[in-house]
Design a protein around this motif. Structure first.
Motif, PDB file in Angstrom:
ATOM      1  N   GLY B 186      55.357   4.568  30.105  1.00  0.00           N
ATOM      2  CA  GLY B 186      55.775   5.902  30.789  1.00  0.00           C
ATOM      3  C   GLY B 186      54.996   7.184  29.732  1.00  0.00           C
ATOM      4  N   GLY B 187      54.332   7.953  30.366  1.00  0.00           N
ATOM      5  CA  GLY B 187      54.482   8.858  29.312  1.00  0.00           C
ATOM      6  C   GLY B 187      54.372  10.364  30.210  1.00  0.00           C
ATOM      7  N   SER B 188      55.196  11.392  29.534  1.00  0.00           N
ATOM      8  CA  SER B 188      55.232  13.087  30.082  1.00  0.00           C
ATOM      9  C   SER B 188      54.721  13.914  28.930  1.00  0.00           C
ATOM     10  N   PHE B 189      54.328  14.926  29.997  1.00  0.00           N
ATOM     11  CA  PHE B 189      53.764  15.918  28.936  1.00  0.00           C
ATOM     12  C   PHE B 189      53.870  17.460  29.572  1.00  0.00           C
ATOM     13  N   ARG B 190      54.351  18.750  29.042  1.00  0.00           N
ATOM     14  CA  ARG B 190      54.554  20.001  29.573  1.00  0.00           C
ATOM     15  C   ARG B 190      53.717  20.763  28.313  1.00  0.00           C
ATOM     16  N   TYR B 191      53.040  21.432  29.518  1.00  0.00           N
ATOM     17  CA  TYR B 191      52.402  23.517  28.760  1.00  0.00           C
ATOM     18  C   TYR B 191      52.599  24.493  29.004  1.00  0.00           C
ATOM     19  N   GLY B 192      53.514  24.547  28.280  1.00  0.00           N
ATOM     20  CA  GLY B 192      53.843  26.219  29.015  1.00  0.00           C
ATOM     21  C   GLY B 192      54.147  27.758  27.903  1.00  0.00           C
ATOM     22  N   TYR B 193      54.715  28.424  28.229  1.00  0.00           N
ATOM     23  CA  TYR B 193      54.500  29.931  27.822  1.00  0.00           C
ATOM     24  C   TYR B 193      55.773  30.108  27.934  1.00  0.00           C
ATOM     25  N   PRO B 194      57.297  29.623  26.935  1.00  0.00           N
ATOM     26  CA  PRO B 194      59.187  30.371  27.331  1.00  0.00           C
ATOM     27  C   PRO B 194      59.327  31.065  27.307  1.00  0.00           C
ATOM     28  N   LYS B 195      58.009  32.069  25.993  1.00  0.00           N
ATOM     29  CA  LYS B 195      58.936  33.881  25.932  1.00  0.00           C
ATOM     30  C   LYS B 195      58.743  34.763  26.534  1.00  0.00           C
ATOM     31  N   LEU B 196      59.888  35.353  26.995  1.00  0.00           N
ATOM     32  CA  LEU B 196      59.791  36.892  27.238  1.00  0.00           C
ATOM     33  C   LEU B 196      58.912  37.260  27.104  1.00  0.00           C
ATOM     34  N   ASN B 197      58.516  38.133  28.630  1.00  0.00           N
ATOM     35  CA  ASN B 197      57.008  39.134  29.048  1.00  0.00           C
ATOM     36  C   ASN B 197      56.414  38.753  28.283  1.00  0.00           C
ATOM     37  N   ASN B 198      55.689  37.316  27.785  1.00  0.00           N
ATOM     38  CA  ASN B 198      54.872  37.256  26.170  1.00  0.00           C
ATOM     39  C   ASN B 198      54.023  35.765  27.421  1.00  0.00           C
ATOM     40  N   ASN B 199      52.524  36.068  27.562  1.00  0.00           N
ATOM     41  CA  ASN B 199      51.639  35.385  28.409  1.00  0.00           C
ATOM     42  C   ASN B 199      50.282  34.394  26.681  1.00  0.00           C
ATOM     43  N   GLU B 200      50.836  34.732  25.473  1.00  0.00           N
ATOM     44  CA  GLU B 200      50.382  34.360  24.943  1.00  0.00           C
ATOM     45  C   GLU B 200      51.358  32.713  23.850  1.00  0.00           C
ATOM     46  N   GLU B 201      51.832  33.302  23.428  1.00  0.00           N
ATOM     47  CA  GLU B 201      52.450  32.180  22.832  1.00  0.00           C
ATOM     48  C   GLU B 201      52.742  30.427  23.915  1.00  0.00           C
ATOM     49  N   GLU B 202      52.567  29.546  23.119  1.00  0.00           N
ATOM     50  CA  GLU B 202      52.413  28.359  23.814  1.00  0.00           C
ATOM     51  C   GLU B 202      53.560  26.945  22.995  1.00  0.00           C
ATOM     52  N   ARG B 203      53.577  26.110  23.815  1.00  0.00           N
ATOM     53  CA  ARG B 203      54.910  24.819  24.564  1.00  0.00           C
ATOM     54  C   ARG B 203      53.935  23.976  24.607  1.00  0.00           C
ATOM     55  N   ASP B 226      56.923  18.205  20.101  1.00  0.00           N
ATOM     56  CA  ASP B 226      57.119  19.232  21.304  1.00  0.00           C
ATOM     57  C   ASP B 226      56.987  20.312  19.527  1.00  0.00           C
ATOM     58  N   GLU B 227      55.802  21.106  20.124  1.00  0.00           N
ATOM     59  CA  GLU B 227      56.206  21.972  19.088  1.00  0.00           C
ATOM     60  C   GLU B 227      55.402  24.029  19.484  1.00  0.00           C
ATOM     61  N   GLY B 228      55.771  24.695  19.310  1.00  0.00           N
ATOM     62  CA  GLY B 228      55.063  26.001  19.391  1.00  0.00           C
ATOM     63  C   GLY B 228      56.459  27.335  19.827  1.00  0.00           C
ATOM     64  N   ALA B 229      56.303  27.810  20.820  1.00  0.00           N
ATOM     65  CA  ALA B 229      57.188  28.943  20.687  1.00  0.00           C
ATOM     66  C   ALA B 229      58.535  28.383  21.533  1.00  0.00           C
ATOM     67  N   TYR B 230      59.182  29.341  21.746  1.00  0.00           N
ATOM     68  CA  TYR B 230      60.626  28.451  21.898  1.00  0.00           C
ATOM     69  C   TYR B 230      61.552  29.933  22.847  1.00  0.00           C
ATOM     70  N   PRO B 242      72.222  24.391  22.710  1.00  0.00           N
ATOM     71  CA  PRO B 242      70.890  24.654  22.543  1.00  0.00           C
ATOM     72  C   PRO B 242      69.968  24.892  20.933  1.00  0.00           C
ATOM     73  N   ILE B 243      69.442  23.924  20.491  1.00  0.00           N
ATOM     74  CA  ILE B 243      68.443  24.201  18.338  1.00  0.00           C
ATOM     75  C   ILE B 243      67.817  25.421  19.641  1.00  0.00           C
ATOM     76  N   ASP B 244      68.015  26.596  18.574  1.00  0.00           N
ATOM     77  CA  ASP B 244      66.697  27.095  18.691  1.00  0.00           C
ATOM     78  C   ASP B 244      65.085  26.497  18.134  1.00  0.00           C
ATOM     79  N   LEU B 245      64.082  26.437  18.972  1.00  0.00           N
ATOM     80  CA  LEU B 245      63.432  25.616  17.463  1.00  0.00           C
ATOM     81  C   LEU B 245      62.430  26.465  17.759  1.00  0.00           C
ATOM     82  N   ASP B 246      61.860  27.822  18.150  1.00  0.00           N
ATOM     83  CA  ASP B 246      60.920  29.070  17.980  1.00  0.00           C
ATOM     84  C   ASP B 246      60.377  28.219  16.561  1.00  0.00           C
TER      85      ASP B 246
END
Lengths: 331, 331, 331
Positions: B186-203, B226-230, B242-246
């Protein structure tokens, strides 16, 4: 996608299992004779909802939420997990429970909260058996048909909602014995380490109890003694303001008599005292109380209780008598 | 005067409907080999109570409260709504759910919390699949009898108890395929925008999984990248810090093997690592762990788990091994 | 060791009693036309779980938890006790309830939360009938088959989760009368002392209501007037931000029309206004709203609601229209 598997055949098939839903609510009206505006309010004493059941023959579970916003401390407004435990009941003389439950200390504490003869428990039990509920492991034996019953628990000593605050555990135990058909005696002890990050300072408590059930008359009495360290904030009985007993020797007692006039009507009288510091004379924190009450049972599930609590000050008189009226329905 | 109508004939008449009550409790004892006083405590891992059922043929519901005070963050002491969703299940290849549920990412996360082979989930799943639960809408297909299963969700990306913190939604998906009777990939993916009031930084996250079930032997393995904003505070797995992965590129993997000696006894071994920052050598936050455990099933509803967690530091050695003992009863 | 006695024969024996489990969940998607990023989120409107039942012939109970993290105030993330009461129902014209329940004021408030024709209640009812729920004692009479229905309550006046904040109680009442088979009229009043530690400053509210049910057409209208003291923080309707009305004379009204095209489809239109201060002209807080909606009933337990809320500013125009989509399942 929940916490259950998604196999339709194993999940929602036959529900031959029997989960028993149970609970009760206690809407109450408090009226304070405070010498001023006479504070008064509608509220809940308790509002509990739970499930319990047996798994095959030897295991059982118990899961209960407390939803009253007035029990569990000042900022406790929401429903929280009160008693929840797994029991292994194969051997009547060596049953085992693990989870959260009341500390096995004192008849008054052991009495189910919907079966108390007065609305309030005794001050001494509420103040000294703190935390009233805790995490731990208990060995217990006997049942309603045996002369002897015992409970022996090893517990965190810190109460609900918190992990242990030191690396020592508390030992709490109680035993009762039916001397005759109408007379039961019992004793309790606790030996623990209540203080935060402190494996040295101890607390020792013991108590004795007596229960007489003569036809329609019931007389119940207890004496509890406590000394040693104390952790403020450990939480006492249901909604009671805990007195800081750190380093003090405290003791108290009560005697309560009730009489079943008929199936429905049961008057009750209780006299009690609590001395938070036995070494101090004329202590203004010394408490004495008489409770005059009447219980009316509409049926076995619905009860009305009316209690007048006369708080007696021996040093300085204060207007602090209270009238409590409580309806209870069990389901 | 409640939220139901007051027509006695429509309300409390026949209860031919079947609401299924379900849940489980996990009292647990933790013992830390911390090189000092060896912190230890009785607690609950989880304590869950819910209802579920079907409405006519095509709709179902799921409503579950988590009551353990030790899951859901530091100030989470009370019972709260965990998974709750409505499903439309008419078409096996296009079922729809709306509400709160686990993000469909990773076999380890998808495994029901009462069916985990070790007490803890893998570190990589707990840290990267955060929030573990979220609000959203999911399209899913397949069942236990089909070779293919898939899940595709659009979710807030912020987790339980909060409305979305930006105006973008996250897309999360997973698919599994039974290659043979004993091998599922099996495989999984996620594409998201985790940050507060932020529609730019992706994860962006992806994972691969492998499940081998050969008679009494089960081998399960996953790799997650995993890579990107957190967004710190989004909340990871059950009770994990949780470890901060930002801004970091993180990855980890585990391999777990268990063997059913007989119906009751199942030993298990798991090796895992989690590298929160793949670009940093000799990172003291790099984690490696071996878990040695044994599961004992008293019956299909009652299980005992004993796990020894050997945390291995590759840079500076720390005394932080842990022994966990958990009882579980399902109802 | 729980709150039940430990007699195995009386506890888990026959469960001939019938506890009825009920509840509903309302997953919802909100989309704001705010002239900017258009804030949007998946959330729950409500998520409720309860039990109710009868005890013998004359008593009944009702116990309901609200588990949605978005109702009950900003810091209300956990499940809490909403309505819980005991009723004595022997005499149809003098039934008595005690506990927590909605204040008996306004048809809109009295409508069960799962039976509202639009997703939101009217602004005037949400703002003026605050607290919406409260502790108290109610006398009520009538049922769905009688022309007259009445409700008369004495309540704390402070709302859920708090004891009374002054020593005066509030009186709230409502009566409805079916003039003809299709026309019902009604009125409500409240006389109370809302302010903290203040037995002097009063608040008086009254309302009138009209309900026309002509075959497939339903028209519902209310006018509510309110003046006097107000305690901010008393909590208005479900998740609404309360406007401070202290010392102001406020009023508002709504008219709502819906039509059952067939068993499944029901379009609805509502016009409403709320004037928080009738003495101030061109008040920017004056609110006017049109709601255009459609309800789709998959079956009697499953409903989809789509509402467009056009908020109309008469003084300064603001982009604040909202689109709400809600699924509901009852059980």
């Amino acid at each position: 996608q929940g916490c259950e598997g998604d196999d339709p055949t194993t999940n929602d098939s036959t529900s031959t299992k029997s989960v028993k839903i149970f609970g009760y609510i206690q809407p109450q009206f408090d009226y304070n004779f405070d010498g001023g505006d006479n504070k008064n309010t509608f509220k809940f004493k308790r509002a509990r909802l739970g499930v319990r059941g047996n798994i095959q023959k030897d295991f059982s579970y118990y899961f209960m939420l407390e939803a009253s916003p007035f029990i569990g401390g000042d900022d406790q407004e929401d429903a929280y997990l009160m008693d929840a435990f797994i029991s292994y009941t194969k051997y009547n003389w060596a049953k085992v429970s693990v989870g959260t439950f009341k500390q096995p200390f004192s008849l008054d504490v052991a009495t189910p909260c919907h079966s108390l003869t007065t609305i309030e428990r005794s001050i001494v039990a509420d103040q000294i058996v703190a935390p009233q509920r805790d995490f731990g492991l208990m060995l217990l034996g006997g049942n309603n048909y045996t002369k002897l019953n015992y409970w022996l628990a090893i517990m965190n000593g810190r109460g609900l909602k918190m992990v242990d605050n030191n690396t020592k555990k508390d030992i709490i135990g109680r035993a009762t014995y039916k001397l005759t058909g109408f007379l039961t005696v019992g004793g309790s002890f606790r030996y623990g380490y209540p203080k935060l990050n402190n494996n040295e300072e101890e607390r020792t408590s013991f108590g004795g109890e007596l229960l007489v059930e003569l036809d329609k008359l019931k007389i119940q009495s207890e004496f509890i003694h406590d000394e040693g360290a104390y952790q403020p904030g450990a939480g006492g009985g249901c909604g009671v303001d805990p007195i800081d007993l750190d380093g003090l020797t405290s003791e108290g007692a009560y005697i309560m008599a009730s009489y079943n006039v008929n199936e429905k009507l049961q008057p009750v009288f209780k006299y009690e005292y609590f001395d938070p510091n036995t070494e101090l004379k004329n202590n203004i924190d010394y408490l004495e109380r008489m409770t005059l009450g009447v219980n009316y049972f509409f049926n076995e599930k619905v009860r009305f209780q009316l209690n007048y609590l006369a708080n007696i000050e021996t040093v300085v008189n204060v207007d602090n008598d209270v009238l409590l009226a409580q309806m209870q329905i069990k389901f």
